[in-house]
Design a protein around this motif. Structure first.
Motif, mmCIF file in Angstrom:
data_model
loop_
_atom_site.group_PDB
_atom_site.id
_atom_site.type_symbol
_atom_site.label_atom_id
_atom_site.label_comp_id
_atom_site.label_asym_id
_atom_site.label_seq_id
_atom_site.Cartn_x
_atom_site.Cartn_y
_atom_site.Cartn_z
ATOM 1 N N PHE A 1 -6.695 -1.754 -10.073
ATOM 2 C CA PHE A 1 -6.863 -1.681 -8.625
ATOM 3 C C PHE A 1 -7.994 -2.603 -8.178
ATOM 4 O O PHE A 1 -7.841 -3.392 -7.247
ATOM 5 C CB PHE A 1 -7.143 -0.234 -8.215
ATOM 6 N N VAL A 2 -9.140 -2.507 -8.862
ATOM 7 C CA VAL A 2 -10.309 -3.320 -8.500
ATOM 8 C C VAL A 2 -10.028 -4.804 -8.738
ATOM 9 O O VAL A 2 -10.336 -5.658 -7.894
ATOM 10 C CB VAL A 2 -11.555 -2.854 -9.274
ATOM 11 N N ALA B 1 -7.521 -6.044 -6.136
ATOM 12 C CA ALA B 1 -8.138 -6.144 -4.809
ATOM 13 C C ALA B 1 -9.001 -7.405 -4.719
ATOM 14 O O ALA B 1 -8.926 -8.154 -3.744
ATOM 15 C CB ALA B 1 -8.962 -4.902 -4.504
ATOM 16 N N GLY C 1 -3.993 -2.007 -4.951
ATOM 17 C CA GLY C 1 -5.129 -2.922 -5.007
ATOM 18 C C GLY C 1 -4.792 -4.283 -4.427
ATOM 19 O O GLY C 1 -5.603 -4.887 -3.713
ATOM 20 N N SER C 2 -3.591 -4.764 -4.710
ATOM 21 C CA SER C 2 -3.155 -6.032 -4.121
ATOM 22 C C SER C 2 -3.103 -5.938 -2.604
ATOM 23 O O SER C 2 -3.507 -6.865 -1.898
ATOM 24 C CB SER C 2 -1.771 -6.414 -4.649
ATOM 25 N N TRP D 1 0.832 -1.205 0.000
ATOM 26 C CA TRP D 1 0.000 0.000 0.000
ATOM 27 C C TRP D 1 0.870 1.260 0.000
ATOM 28 O O TRP D 1 0.698 2.150 -0.822
ATOM 29 C CB TRP D 1 -0.931 -0.019 1.210
ATOM 30 N N LEU E 1 -1.235 1.755 -8.715
ATOM 31 C CA LEU E 1 -2.593 1.387 -8.316
ATOM 32 C C LEU E 1 -2.770 -0.127 -8.272
ATOM 33 O O LEU E 1 -3.533 -0.644 -7.446
ATOM 34 C CB LEU E 1 -3.616 2.035 -9.246
#
Length: 188
Positions: free
Chosen positions: A53-54, A57, A126-127, A23, A122
């Motif tokens: 990112f999505v 995540a 996301g990860s 992050w 990003l």
């Protein structure tokens, strides 16, 4: 260590360990990437970065959850001869083992900004969010079962908390260890 003694590390702490590092290196990489116009332009780069990112995540949260659930369901009680590794030690061991990978990931994210601005940073962020969510999911399991999940340190160092060397998890009571359910630091 005495005869028959072995060390255990918290599963949620191992899962959560890379989240902070990804992050806090992903956000500056994305910020640097926004400053670079890139080949595709900032708008396309940031839009692609938001999509990545999505996806990252969701992927970080969903990948291997079935194996975590299977190992958690088959967890057995830890013996009295175990040594519970502190949260800070687990984080330090993970950081030392992966510091060069983190540096390379940061440099790759910044370098990718010359093609797609901010996308690499990003992706890293996301990860991190996905891994943090997975640690929270493990924390909910621990609260529901009033037990903490542990894994032998020698198994976890080679492949993580669900690596091929991990044959099973061990459980202790909720008061064991120095980390809250989900691997967070205990607030005083």
């Amino acid at each position: 260590m005495g005869r028959g003694a072995y060390a255990l590390a918290r599963v949620a702490v191992i899962v959560r360990a890379p989240a902070g590092w990804l992050w806090w290196s992903g956000l500056p990489a994305a910020a640097i990437g926004v400053l670079v116009p890139g080949l595709t332009g900032r708008t396309i780069g940031v839009t692609a970065g938001a999509a990545l990112f999505v996806i990252a995540a969701f992927g970080g949260f969903a990948v291997r959850r079935g194996r975590y659930a299977t190992l958690a369901a088959g967890a057995s009680r830890a013996g009295k001869a175990v040594i519970l590794q502190d949260r800070a030690v687990t984080l330090r061991v993970w950081r030392r083992a992966h510091r060069w990978w983190l540096l390379l990931a940061f440099l790759a994210a910044v370098a990718s900004s010359f093609a797609l601005p901010a996308a690499g940073g990003l992706l890293m962020a996301g990860s991190a969010l996905g891994l943090w969510a997975k640690a929270q999911w493990l924390g909910r399991w621990e609260r529901e079962h009033d037990a903490l999940l542990w894994v032998r340190t020698e198994s976890a160092t080679r492949g993580g908390a669900v690596g091929k060397d991990v044959r099973g998890y061990l459980m202790t009571g909720a008061a064991a260890g120095d980390a809250a359910p989900g691997g967070a630091r205990v607030r005083a």
